[in-house]
Design an enzyme around this catalytic site. Sequence first.
Site, short mmCIF file in Angstrom:
data_model
loop_
_atom_site.label_atom_id
_atom_site.label_comp_id
_atom_site.label_asym_id
_atom_site.label_seq_id
_atom_site.Cartn_x
_atom_site.Cartn_y
_atom_site.Cartn_z
N LYS A 1 -1.52 12.58 2.44
CA LYS A 1 -1.76 14.11 2.68
C LYS A 1 -1.97 14.77 1.63
O LYS A 1 -2.99 15.78 1.61
CB LYS A 1 -0.09 14.40 3.18
N ARG B 1 9.67 18.69 7.85
CA ARG B 1 10.29 17.10 7.90
C ARG B 1 11.35 17.03 8.65
O ARG B 1 11.96 15.92 8.81
CB ARG B 1 10.55 16.91 6.55
N ARG C 1 0.85 4.90 -7.18
CA ARG C 1 0.41 6.25 -7.47
C ARG C 1 0.82 6.79 -8.96
O ARG C 1 1.87 6.47 -9.27
CB ARG C 1 1.24 7.23 -6.19
N ARG D 1 5.84 9.21 -10.64
CA ARG D 1 7.00 9.68 -10.12
C ARG D 1 8.12 8.87 -10.07
O ARG D 1 8.02 8.01 -9.74
CB ARG D 1 6.66 10.25 -8.81
N ARG E 1 12.83 6.28 0.91
CA ARG E 1 12.17 7.72 1.47
C ARG E 1 11.33 7.23 2.74
O ARG E 1 11.26 7.96 3.62
CB ARG E 1 11.08 8.05 0.42
P1 ADP Z 1 1.13 11.65 0.23
O1 ADP Z 1 0.72 12.97 -0.12
O2 ADP Z 1 1.07 11.73 1.93
O3 ADP Z 1 2.43 11.28 -0.05
P2 ADP Z 1 -0.81 10.90 -1.38
O4 ADP Z 1 -2.09 11.62 -0.90
O5 ADP Z 1 -0.31 11.25 -2.81
O6 ADP Z 1 -0.03 10.78 -0.05
O7 ADP Z 1 -1.72 9.13 -1.35
C1 ADP Z 1 -0.70 8.31 -1.97
C2 ADP Z 1 -1.31 7.07 -2.68
O8 ADP Z 1 -2.44 6.60 -1.92
C3 ADP Z 1 -2.19 7.78 -3.89
O9 ADP Z 1 -2.13 7.05 -5.01
C4 ADP Z 1 -3.43 8.01 -3.47
O10 ADP Z 1 -4.27 7.85 -4.41
C5 ADP Z 1 -3.65 6.68 -2.72
N1 ADP Z 1 -4.60 7.03 -1.38
C6 ADP Z 1 -4.72 8.19 -0.75
N2 ADP Z 1 -5.53 8.17 0.39
C7 ADP Z 1 -5.85 6.52 0.35
C8 ADP Z 1 -6.72 5.88 1.00
N3 ADP Z 1 -7.36 6.43 2.09
N4 ADP Z 1 -6.90 4.55 0.68
C9 ADP Z 1 -6.38 4.21 -0.41
N5 ADP Z 1 -5.53 4.79 -1.28
C10 ADP Z 1 -5.26 6.14 -0.91
P1 AMP Z 2 6.56 14.84 -1.12
O1 AMP Z 2 6.00 15.22 -2.47
O2 AMP Z 2 5.97 15.48 0.05
O3 AMP Z 2 6.40 13.41 -1.24
O4 AMP Z 2 8.08 15.35 -1.57
C1 AMP Z 2 8.83 14.73 -2.27
C2 AMP Z 2 10.37 14.92 -2.09
O5 AMP Z 2 10.57 16.35 -2.12
C3 AMP Z 2 10.85 14.32 -0.76
O6 AMP Z 2 11.21 12.95 -0.90
C4 AMP Z 2 12.18 15.53 -0.60
O7 AMP Z 2 13.24 15.03 -1.22
C5 AMP Z 2 11.63 16.70 -1.17
N1 AMP Z 2 10.82 17.61 0.10
C6 AMP Z 2 9.70 18.01 0.13
N2 AMP Z 2 9.23 18.49 1.11
C7 AMP Z 2 10.61 18.55 1.81
C8 AMP Z 2 10.95 19.25 3.13
N3 AMP Z 2 9.99 19.70 3.86
N4 AMP Z 2 12.17 19.09 3.53
C9 AMP Z 2 13.05 18.47 2.80
N5 AMP Z 2 12.70 17.88 1.59
C10 AMP Z 2 11.55 17.88 1.01
#
Ligand code: ADP
Ligand code: AMP
Length: 215
Positions: free
Chosen positions: A13, A88, A127, A159, A170
């Site tokens: 995302k 969420r 990541r 992270r 998660r």
């Molecule tokens: P989210 O925001 O949904 O938690 P991220 O955008 O941070 O996910 O992506 C999670 C991990 O996967 C990151 O390390 C990113 O670089 C990698 N990633 C994102 N899209 C792809 C893809 N299409 N193929 C492989 N790795 C990806």
């Molecule tokens: P994310 O960066 O989206 O993976 O979010 C990291 C963490 O932030 C999650 O695991 C939750 O603990 C908190 N968080 C982010 N967005 C929300 C939401 N909409 N509702 C509740 N917790 C959230």
Amino acid sequence: MNIVLFGPPGAGKGTQAKELSKQYDIPHISTGDILRANVRDGTELGMKAKEYMDKGELVPDEVLIGLIKNRINESDCEVGYLLDGYPRTIPQADALASILGEINKPLDAVLNIDVSDDELVARLGGRRTCSCGESYHMKFNPPEKEDVCNACGSELYQRDDDKENVIRQRLTTYNEKTKPLINYYENLGILVNIDGTGTVDGVFADICKVMDQYK
Ligand code: ADP
Ligand code: AMP
């Protein structure tokens, strides 16, 4: 264009939202990024949120609902927005509908980025994040220089919630609390499924095909 980028943690995302925000010139609103900035700044909100985030649990709904209401009412959202990580839970989705109802700007679409659990674990485990908001993957999307952000030159970090035991929690939290929103938005007729398993560029192209309809 009022869009939710939906999907489990690690679906891509944030990666997609950064590029989509440039492409369509609309703000990217990541509740995770907002909460992490508050944790970093040691605000009251950040201190409260951290205890949930560290365990891979959701921060309470009332906190998120207040936060998103303030953010959506900022002037840059008048042209639209991309929500990433919100809603969420069903109460968060209900609250969003009522906030958007008040300003008469309903959601255009909820894009559900679909990726298998094994792939999510591999993506989250590799990541690497930068404090400027960029994120990379050690194998799938490495920075030009190891552990250094291409955009700002800062050192990348892992992270705390991308450590293996928290990743599992998660994904469980997602399945229990967040996944039911797929039906919720399907019933409203605004859910669009996106295959998130291709390359970053391939997924981007698929999402643009959908978003172009709402320009
Ligand atoms: P989210 O925001 O949904 O938690 P991220 O955008 O941070 O996910 O992506 C999670 C991990 O996967 C990151 O390390 C990113 O670089 C990698 N990633 C994102 N899209 C792809 C893809 N299409 N193929 C492989 N790795 C990806
Ligand atoms: P994310 O960066 O989206 O993976 O979010 C990291 C963490 O932030 C999650 O695991 C939750 O603990 C908190 N968080 C982010 N967005 C929300 C939401 N909409 N509702 C509740 N917790 C959230």
